[in-house]
Design a protein around this motif. Sequence first.
Motif, PDB file in Angstrom:
ATOM      1  N   SER A  22      40.708  45.551  36.755  1.00 32.72           N
ATOM      2  CA  SER A  22      39.571  45.320  37.640  1.00 32.72           C
ATOM      3  C   SER A  22      38.880  44.063  37.144  1.00 32.72           C
ATOM      4  CB  SER A  22      38.591  46.500  37.596  1.00 32.72           C
ATOM      5  OG  SER A  22      39.077  47.585  38.341  1.00 32.72           O
ATOM      6  N   LEU A  23      38.607  43.167  38.074  1.00 35.55           N
ATOM      7  CA  LEU A  23      38.120  41.856  37.685  1.00 35.55           C
ATOM      8  C   LEU A  23      37.413  41.219  38.874  1.00 35.55           C
ATOM      9  CD1 LEU A  23      38.490  40.009  35.111  1.00 35.55           C
ATOM     10  CD2 LEU A  23      40.443  38.994  36.298  1.00 35.55           C
ATOM     11  N   SER A  24      36.494  40.315  38.602  1.00 33.51           N
ATOM     12  CA  SER A  24      35.905  39.546  39.693  1.00 33.51           C
ATOM     13  C   SER A  24      37.015  38.850  40.469  1.00 33.51           C
ATOM     14  CB  SER A  24      34.937  38.500  39.133  1.00 33.51           C
ATOM     15  OG  SER A  24      34.613  37.540  40.125  1.00 33.51           O
TER      16      SER A  24
ATOM     17  N   ARG B  93      37.069  36.248  42.014  1.00 34.09           N
ATOM     18  CA  ARG B  93      37.093  34.799  41.807  1.00 34.09           C
ATOM     19  C   ARG B  93      38.021  34.402  40.660  1.00 34.09           C
ATOM     20  NH1 ARG B  93      32.998  32.510  44.702  1.00 34.09           N
ATOM     21  NH2 ARG B  93      31.310  33.881  45.385  1.00 34.09           N
TER      22      ARG B  93
ATOM     23  N   GLY C  24      38.837  44.494  44.286  1.00 33.84           N
ATOM     24  CA  GLY C  24      38.770  43.826  42.997  1.00 33.84           C
ATOM     25  C   GLY C  24      39.797  44.251  41.981  1.00 33.84           C
TER      26      GLY C  24
ATOM     27  N   LYS D 139      35.577  38.768  30.307  1.00 35.83           N
ATOM     28  CA  LYS D 139      35.093  38.453  31.648  1.00 35.83           C
ATOM     29  C   LYS D 139      34.428  39.655  32.320  1.00 35.83           C
ATOM     30  CE  LYS D 139      36.848  34.296  31.368  1.00 35.83           C
ATOM     31  NZ  LYS D 139      35.983  33.116  31.218  1.00 35.83           N
ATOM     32  N   LYS D 140      34.127  40.697  31.527  1.00 36.89           N
ATOM     33  CA  LYS D 140      33.436  41.903  32.017  1.00 36.89           C
ATOM     34  C   LYS D 140      34.286  42.710  33.004  1.00 36.89           C
ATOM     35  CE  LYS D 140      29.925  40.410  29.663  1.00 36.89           C
ATOM     36  NZ  LYS D 140      29.688  40.958  28.298  1.00 36.89           N
ATOM     37  N   GLY D 141      35.602  42.642  32.831  1.00 39.15           N
ATOM     38  CA  GLY D 141      36.491  43.435  33.672  1.00 39.15           C
ATOM     39  C   GLY D 141      36.914  44.711  32.963  1.00 39.15           C
TER      40      GLY D 141
END
Length: 509
Positions: A395-397, A399, A428, A459-461
């Motif tokens: 799961s990730l932004s 972008r 996402g 990256k906060k994923g």
Amino acid sequence: MNRYLMKIYKNRLLSLTITRSLTTSRRLENIPYTSDRYPHLKRGDFAILQDYDIEAFKKILTNSGQILSSKDEDLSGYNTDWLKTVRGKSDLVLRPKSAEEISKILGYCNERKIAVSVQGGNTGLVGGSVPVFDEVILSTERMNRIINFDAFSGVLTCESGCILEKLDEYAREFDYIIPYDLGAKGSCQIGGNVSTNAGGLRLLRYGSLHGSILGLEAVLANGEIIDCLSTLRKDNTGYDLKQLFIGSEGNLGVVTKVSILCAKQPKSVNVALLGCPDYKSVLETLDVAKGKLGEILSAFEYMDSTAMEMVRQNLGLQCPLDKYPFYCLIETSGSNASHDEEKLNTFLNNALDGGFAADGVLATEPSKVNSLWQLRERIADRGSSPKASMAYDFSLSVRLFDELTQILRRRLGNLVSSVSGFGHLGDGNIHLTVELEWENSKEVQELLEPFIFEWVAEKKGSISAEHGLGTQKNKHINLSKSKTAVDLMERLKDHMDPKGILNPYKTLP
């Protein structure tokens, strides 16, 4: 139909040549043992299987074919994962037909401290569905009975070994559908879906299993049967215990029955495949789709050109569009065909006029809808490819999807044949598949892990969006969960399975 797409669709035909068999070049000896691929894993203090244990299991499982032994059978299909990347060393497969039989099996294994590897359809991608060492394999494949379906409420109750696609076919007879769909639907089992909290292709529309599973039955490590098989949508009495088992990867108990809230079958389904000139255009197409399609948007998938080429090479499927850097597969589903068509045409006009999409095809007939979906659903299918592969999901932004893919391509270079990016852009979730020669597996893995997990965490994923942790990611759980959260998970595991016999070496570090 959109004026731009009508001509395109008439001039292109979809080819659906599918190859399922594995080539003889993918020999068993090429597949590393799980314990060799993950050398940090050490065999626990579990009992070694004895002849008298097998005799005890025979008294529990009296029907023919419920016990498979390596002395008489080739158990490689149970010992090897779906991607053919890891394998265990189990000499025994037990195939019970009821929760009561599982209860007796686990009661005996708990008393003797025999480790158990719980297995459903064995379609997992993180090593969670196969043994690491010599654990007894407990397969739910014979527990495939549909118990009840309420055609008014749409609640289906079944055993955990039911194949997802078969359940969906059954529900469609009553004008309902199972509210999630997976590429492995033809072989994955509903119990495995629940135990791994599988997300699937339409989470954007129907949400996760935590919402659609109304109840379940599970067997604990000591053989105790926990009945939480509610069919109610609202039940606010105490702890919602079923949630403990959803996504626990067979680590806390063996799911044996589930009740599912099905969705009404949509009357109008349309699928568009668009070719995009760059990743920025993919994101702009997603933004336009959310605004113009709204409530009828049921899936938004993306694939890069490498992923599309893998489908062509490994399976012989042909894309109806020319080659583009990226592709978007968009599905709408609703109850009013004319309303849906109007909204879809508005979206397609915006995407094409705005230059976000350079080309596209639109399918409304079921056979052509299915053909377009095959291009996305079967990317992970190795088909006749003799090469090794590694699969990751995060799961990730959105972008950052293409940025991560490009970083891995540069990092791995000529050591791999390809790095492909694809996934559920609408929610996402990115999937990455690395294709390589077998002899490069160890070196590539060392370059990928833990680098790729640490990058995602930075990256906060999340290091796992829907595949779970298994043996591939369990030691990295702290990258996505706090220490206090992991400590609580470990205390729950110790309480519910104090001897640690259920799916050891997986999920928790």
